[in-house]
Design a protein around this motif. Structure first.
Motif, short mmCIF file in Angstrom:
data_model
loop_
_atom_site.label_atom_id
_atom_site.label_comp_id
_atom_site.label_asym_id
_atom_site.label_seq_id
_atom_site.Cartn_x
_atom_site.Cartn_y
_atom_site.Cartn_z
N THR A 1 1.03 -1.26 -0.03
CA THR A 1 0.03 0.09 -0.15
C THR A 1 0.88 1.26 -0.12
O THR A 1 1.95 1.23 0.60
CB THR A 1 -0.80 0.13 1.19
N ASP A 2 0.42 2.21 -0.57
CA ASP A 2 1.15 3.53 -0.70
C ASP A 2 1.10 4.09 0.75
O ASP A 2 -0.11 4.83 1.09
CB ASP A 2 0.91 4.38 -1.56
N ILE A 3 1.90 3.80 1.70
CA ILE A 3 1.66 4.52 3.00
C ILE A 3 1.70 6.10 3.12
O ILE A 3 1.07 6.77 4.16
CB ILE A 3 2.57 3.92 4.10
N ASN A 4 2.36 6.57 2.28
CA ASN A 4 2.36 8.10 2.02
C ASN A 4 0.94 8.51 2.03
O ASN A 4 0.64 9.67 2.17
CB ASN A 4 3.12 8.46 0.91
N ASP A 5 -0.17 7.79 1.26
CA ASP A 5 -1.61 8.13 1.31
C ASP A 5 -2.11 8.35 2.71
O ASP A 5 -2.85 9.11 3.00
CB ASP A 5 -2.34 7.20 0.47
N TYR A 6 -1.56 7.19 3.32
CA TYR A 6 -2.01 7.07 4.74
C TYR A 6 -1.81 8.30 5.70
O TYR A 6 -2.54 9.01 6.48
CB TYR A 6 -1.61 5.82 5.43
N PHE A 7 -0.42 8.82 5.46
CA PHE A 7 0.23 9.71 6.27
C PHE A 7 -0.51 11.20 6.05
O PHE A 7 -0.82 11.68 6.79
CB PHE A 7 1.76 9.93 5.82
N GLY A 8 -0.92 11.19 4.74
CA GLY A 8 -1.54 12.49 4.38
C GLY A 8 -2.85 12.47 4.94
O GLY A 8 -3.16 13.78 5.56
N TYR A 9 -3.65 11.44 4.95
CA TYR A 9 -4.82 11.39 5.33
C TYR A 9 -4.82 11.47 6.98
O TYR A 9 -5.61 12.40 7.43
CB TYR A 9 -5.55 10.18 4.93
N LEU A 10 -4.01 11.15 7.57
CA LEU A 10 -3.81 11.01 9.10
C LEU A 10 -3.51 12.71 9.54
O LEU A 10 -4.11 13.08 10.39
CB LEU A 10 -2.64 10.24 9.40
N GLU A 11 -2.69 13.13 8.74
CA GLU A 11 -2.55 14.67 8.86
C GLU A 11 -3.58 15.38 8.76
O GLU A 11 -4.06 16.24 9.54
CB GLU A 11 -1.29 15.14 8.03
N ASN A 12 -4.58 15.19 7.75
CA ASN A 12 -5.83 16.17 7.71
C ASN A 12 -6.73 15.70 8.86
O ASN A 12 -7.57 16.58 9.16
CB ASN A 12 -6.47 15.67 6.51
N GLY B 1 -9.32 17.81 13.78
CA GLY B 1 -9.96 17.48 15.02
C GLY B 1 -10.77 15.96 15.17
O GLY B 1 -11.43 15.84 15.86
N GLU B 2 -10.71 15.30 13.89
CA GLU B 2 -11.46 13.98 13.75
C GLU B 2 -10.55 12.89 14.14
O GLU B 2 -10.10 12.02 13.73
CB GLU B 2 -11.60 13.75 12.34
N TYR B 3 -10.24 12.87 15.80
CA TYR B 3 -9.54 11.90 16.43
C TYR B 3 -10.25 10.66 16.43
O TYR B 3 -9.19 9.59 16.39
CB TYR B 3 -9.58 12.34 17.94
N GLU B 4 -11.27 10.26 16.55
CA GLU B 4 -11.84 8.82 16.40
C GLU B 4 -11.44 8.16 15.16
O GLU B 4 -10.70 7.37 15.06
CB GLU B 4 -13.35 8.72 16.49
N LYS B 5 -11.50 9.06 13.99
CA LYS B 5 -11.27 8.45 12.61
C LYS B 5 -9.56 8.38 12.53
O LYS B 5 -9.34 7.47 11.81
CB LYS B 5 -11.68 9.36 11.72
N PHE B 6 -8.97 9.43 13.30
CA PHE B 6 -7.52 9.36 13.08
C PHE B 6 -6.92 7.87 13.84
O PHE B 6 -6.14 7.19 13.03
CB PHE B 6 -6.97 10.51 14.11
N PHE B 7 -7.73 7.58 15.05
CA PHE B 7 -7.13 6.41 15.43
C PHE B 7 -7.52 5.26 14.88
O PHE B 7 -6.78 4.04 14.65
CB PHE B 7 -7.52 6.17 16.93
N ALA B 8 -8.81 5.17 14.01
CA ALA B 8 -9.24 4.24 13.35
C ALA B 8 -8.27 3.94 12.01
O ALA B 8 -7.92 2.64 11.83
CB ALA B 8 -10.70 4.41 12.78
N THR B 9 -7.98 5.01 11.33
CA THR B 9 -7.25 4.89 10.28
C THR B 9 -5.67 4.18 10.63
O THR B 9 -5.16 3.67 9.91
CB THR B 9 -6.99 6.22 9.51
N LEU B 10 -5.29 4.85 11.79
CA LEU B 10 -3.89 4.40 12.05
C LEU B 10 -3.92 2.75 12.17
O LEU B 10 -2.96 2.04 11.76
CB LEU B 10 -3.59 5.13 13.82
#
Length: 130
Positions: free
Chosen positions: A33-44, A49-58
């Motif tokens: 998987t292109d983990i850079n896509d994840y990094f950008g999404y996590l940053e957003n 302030g979407e912390y629940e989604k942040f941890f789910a995505t992580l």
């Protein structure tokens, strides 16, 4: 009298199978998987302030990376990292898991703490995926 035609068979050399390790590596490259896509999404998510989604995505990122290396649990993955990436990377992975749990269940989310967490995530998963 009719001439007999001779059939010309083309022989295609068989592709060498290679070792199990080579095959696993090829499969990993295909599944990567292109983990850079994840990094950008996590940053957003962090910025919004979407912390629940942040941890789910992580969690999704972690599972994705573990599955690339055919490792089911975080403990198995840590053992795998020790063997293949070195003790310090494995130790960093363990510490990150603990930090994530602490931040995830912290009632008050600190932007600085999450910023620091994201830097660690980017750094560590970049090392693992090399």
């Amino acid at each position: 009298m009719a001439k007999k035609r001779t059939l010309v068979r083309e022989t295609v050399p068989a592709k060498p199978l290679g070792s199990v390790a080579e095959t696993e590596k090829e499969i990993r490259e295909l599944l990567k998987t292109d983990i850079n896509d994840y990094f950008g999404y996590l940053e957003n998510l962090k910025d919004n302030g979407e912390y629940e989604k942040f941890f789910a995505t992580l969690e999704e990122l972690d599972q994705e990376v573990r599955s690339q290396y055919f490792q089911g649990s975080a403990a198995e993955f840590k053992t795998f990292l020790e063997k293949h990436k070195g003790y310090s990377v494995a130790e960093e992975y363990s510490k990150l898991q603990q930090k994530v749990q602490m931040e995830k269940y912290n009632p008050v989310k600190s932007t600085d703490a999450l910023e620091e967490l994201l830097k660690t995530i980017v750094n560590l998963y970049s090392q693992i995926s090399k």
